[in-house]
Design a protein around this motif. Structure first.
Motif, PDB file in Angstrom:
ATOM      1  N   ARG A  10      -2.585   3.432   4.599  1.00  0.00           N
ATOM      2  CA  ARG A  10      -1.317   3.200   3.462  1.00  0.00           C
ATOM      3  C   ARG A  10      -0.981   4.555   3.817  1.00  0.00           C
ATOM      4  N   TYR A  32      -1.664  -4.481   4.042  1.00  0.00           N
ATOM      5  CA  TYR A  32      -1.353  -4.234   1.838  1.00  0.00           C
ATOM      6  C   TYR A  32      -1.736  -4.786   0.815  1.00  0.00           C
ATOM      7  N   ASP A  36       0.584  -1.918  -2.981  1.00  0.00           N
ATOM      8  CA  ASP A  36       1.336  -1.747  -1.851  1.00  0.00           C
ATOM      9  C   ASP A  36       2.443  -3.095  -1.674  1.00  0.00           C
ATOM     10  N   GLN A  37       2.576  -3.964  -2.398  1.00  0.00           N
ATOM     11  CA  GLN A  37       3.826  -5.362  -1.485  1.00  0.00           C
ATOM     12  C   GLN A  37       4.441  -4.936  -1.121  1.00  0.00           C
ATOM     13  N   VAL A  42       5.271  -1.076   4.449  1.00  0.00           N
ATOM     14  CA  VAL A  42       5.171  -1.967   4.577  1.00  0.00           C
ATOM     15  C   VAL A  42       6.271  -1.782   5.854  1.00  0.00           C
TER      16      VAL A  42
END
Length: 673
Positions: A10, A32, A36-37, A42
């Motif tokens: 990430r 994710y 961390d959406q 991402v």
């Protein structure tokens, strides 16, 4: 060739790998967690797949789930980044079992270097120089302390499975050994699920110099020179540079060849870093080998002109190394500063919150920023608090350092505490400019680094006053309704009095009083700033975040950054913090003060060290909180006893929450004569 790459990580390293993969025409897949959406990595990837809940053990450390996702999306390779599963031999084995290329070294190399004690034995057999120490399997506290007593203090306790400064403690005298060992083992179990410890002689003035090595599957190996990573806090690097200052060609070659010897001893393939302690007499000692890409790899890229992630992907694809040792050379000098969400003035405690403002200097051939954040992101308690890496390059150290100083003054984050001002003070420090560095640098120069700078008041006080006056004008009400009304003016106007204001300001903890007179001259406004017995005639304006000022004929441009308390001036001597002292309206009563035993940050209770109603001494540790990979012990401020703990081990706590009830020891009454 690898066609689809899953990045099992990430933040900034995921973003950095994605950029190189895209340039090479490789499709990318991000994973994710809940936290961390909407993260930058991402958004940058071609595809992104939900991995799990926010805690790393339920997401980024879930090896089986990552393999399942890779198979589902048709990824033929996985890049682990650094941290998480990057040095996990089991994960590399799962990749091999499922015909997925692991962009990293062979399983045997990971296993060989995964245990610091085993690594020491291998290096000893390969004649790589070692620091004196105990690396045995007998792990009783009595044996470990006996070995420490034998080699003499200070010693360093290190987790055998450790890395990143976790499970590491300095011990300066025998009486501290037991507490330090308990803390190191506890942290090692939390981070690595392994409490095996090493004991080594602690060098008091070493430099931390590491060698970047690269090997392919065809028997070729090179070293891409060195990085100096001596400036550290909590055994974690803060600023790195390449090449290491003061290292001559002969010593560079010796260390490079020793690093390659270490790599070849374990049949290494891929990117690796061999870390050495360099003593003042020029002797160096193997410390550890990291079987992955390092956080600080960009400085090596800047001085060699090579993309190390591209090298990783090509080697993982079975290709030979792009260059030989003779084709590699050093060009110029580079620095990397790690920008963290943390409070340097409070033991570098991690900081959480929303990034309300993010302003970064402009990237160029001289300046690079590796980051995984954007304005509006939340920095959570679940992961490492590093926000970004600021990397600069120029043709020599002095020029590169000048670029770093300027870039740090232009990097602004609001919404949570960061180490930006600390970093600026560090690179402004005379000792750092002169490359007088070792691993104790921060402790030696605390007075300069932790906002105790004594600025040149004859320059700073007028500037601070000018900033306040300009900000006051910005806040002035609109004059459209009646531009001639005195109620619409914000100039200190008084009937039958001079246009003069008295301002009380605090500069780096020191209170100062200044008087400011406005002198209107047509369309130009001048200010006369009166401070002590001095008078300064000034003009000033803002150009973005730059204050353009003329003070007694001396023109200056200086960066101004707002913060939640006031603002900061980035002077050549270091950061100067300023806030206006306002009238006390009696709102700061005791009911608003934080309790002595409040959690310093959001986190998890990992240990309760005393029993309820047990008598404790002043300074004794009572309860330990862990957040963002860091432990913080809450200690007794005085002798007494804990009457109740409000949280149990494993429970989450909010920053500021009271952790326990404490009853101070009642002083014994003196007998009457």
């Amino acid at each position: 060739m690898i066609t689809k790459l899953l990045i099992a990580n990430r933040g900034e390293i995921a973003c950095r790998v994605i950029k190189t993969a895209k340039r090479m025409g490789i499709r990318t897949v991000a994973v994710y967690s809940d936290a961390d959406q909407t993260a930058l990595h991402v958004r940058l990837a071609d595809e992104a797949v939900y991995l799990g809940e926010s805690p790393a053990k339920l997401s980024y450390l879930n090896a089986a789930k990552i393999i399942t996702i890779a198979l589902k999306v048709g990824a033929d390779a996985i890049h682990p980044g650094y941290g998480f599963l990057s040095e996990n031999a089991r994960f590399a084995g799962l990749c091999a079992q499922n015909n997925i290329v692991f962009v990293g070294p062979p399983i045997g190399a990971i296993e060989a270097m995964g245990s610091k004690s085993a690594a020491k034995h291998i290096m000893q057999q390969a004649n790589v120089p070692l620091v004196p120490g105990y690396h045995g399997d007998e792990q009783s506290a009595e044996i470990l302390q006996a070995e420490a007593d034998k080699m003499g203090y200070p010693v360093l306790l290190k987790a055998a499975a450790g890395g990143g400064g976790k499970g590491m403690r300095q011990v300066w005298q025998a009486s501290e050994f037991t507490d330090a060992l308990d803390a190191a083992k506890r942290e090692a179990m939390s981070s690595f699920n392994d409490e095996l410890m090493l004991v080594e002689k602690y060098l008091t003035q070493p430099r931390h110099v590491e060698i970047q090595v690269f090997c392919d599957s065809h028997g070729n190996g090179v070293y891409l020179f060195e990085r100096d990573c001596s400036v550290q806090r909590r055994h974690q690097k803060v600023i790195e540079e390449a090449p290491a200052p003061g290292l001559d060609g002969s010593l560079r070659q010796q260390m490079g060849e020793a690093a390659l010897t270490a790599a070849k001893a374990i049949n290494y393939v891929g990117a690796g870093t061999v870390e050495f302690l360099l003593d003042v007499d020029g002797s160096f000692y193997f410390m550890e080998m990291n079987t992955r890409l390092q956080v600080e790899h960009p400085v090596t890229e800047m001085i060699t002109g090579q993309d190390l992630v591209e090298w990783q992907l090509r080697v993982a694809n079975g290709e030979p190394l792009p260059l030989t040792q003779q084709q590699l050379s050093i060009k110029g000098h580079a620095f990397e500063a790690r920008i963290y969400a943390e409070d340097p003035n409070n033991e570098f405690l991690p900081s959480t919150g929303r990034i309300q403002l993010l302003q970064m200097p402009e990237e160029s051939e001289y300046l690079r920023i590796d980051t995984g954040i954007v304005e509006g992101d939340d920095v959570s308690v679940y992961y490492d608090p590093m926000l970004a890496k600021l990397i600069v390059w120029d043709e020599n150290r002095d020029k590169a350092l000048s670029r770093m100083t300027r870039a740090l003054s232009e990097f602004h984050v609001e919404g949570l505490s960061t180490n930006l001002e600390f970093l600026y003070n560090l690179v402004s420090c005379d000792a750092f400019k002169q490359a007088d560095i070792d691993t104790g640098f921060i402790e030696k120069h605390q007075q300069h680094l932790f906002v105790d700078i004594q600025p040149e008041l004859s320059r700073v006080v007028p500037m601070a006053a000018l900033v306040l006056m300009l900000k006051q004008d910005e806040l002035a009400p609109s004059q459209q309704s009646d531009p001639f009304s005195p109620w619409q003016q914000n100039s200190g106007w008084r009937a039958n009095e001079l246009h003069q204001q008295t301002i009380d300001i605090n500069i780096n903890g020191q209170n100062h009083q200044v008087k400011v007179k406005r002198i209107e001259q047509g369309r130009t406004t001048q200010f006369e700033v009166l401070y002590q017995q001095h008078s300064f005639i000034c003009t000033a304006s803002f150009d973005g975040q730059q204050l353009l000022s003329t003070i007694n004929g001396h023109k200056t441009r200086i960066t101004v950054a707002n913060n939640h308390q006031g603002f900061s001036l980035f002077s050549p001597q270091g950061v100067v913090r300023v806030n206006e002292i306002r009238a006390d309206l009696g709102l700061n009563d005791e009911s608003n003060q934080v309790a002595n035993f409040a959690a310093p940050m959001n986190g998890t209770v990992v240990a309760i060290l005393v029993d309820a109603n047990e008598m404790v001494a002043a300074g004794q540790s009572l309860i330990v909180i862990e957040a963002m990979k860091m432990e913080h012990a809450i200690k007794a401020s005085e002798a007494g006893k804990v009457t109740e703990f409000y949280y149990a081990v494993g429970q989450l706590v909010d920053g500021g929450a009271e952790l326990l009830a404490f009853s101070p020891q009642t002083p014994a009454k003196k007998e009457a004569n």
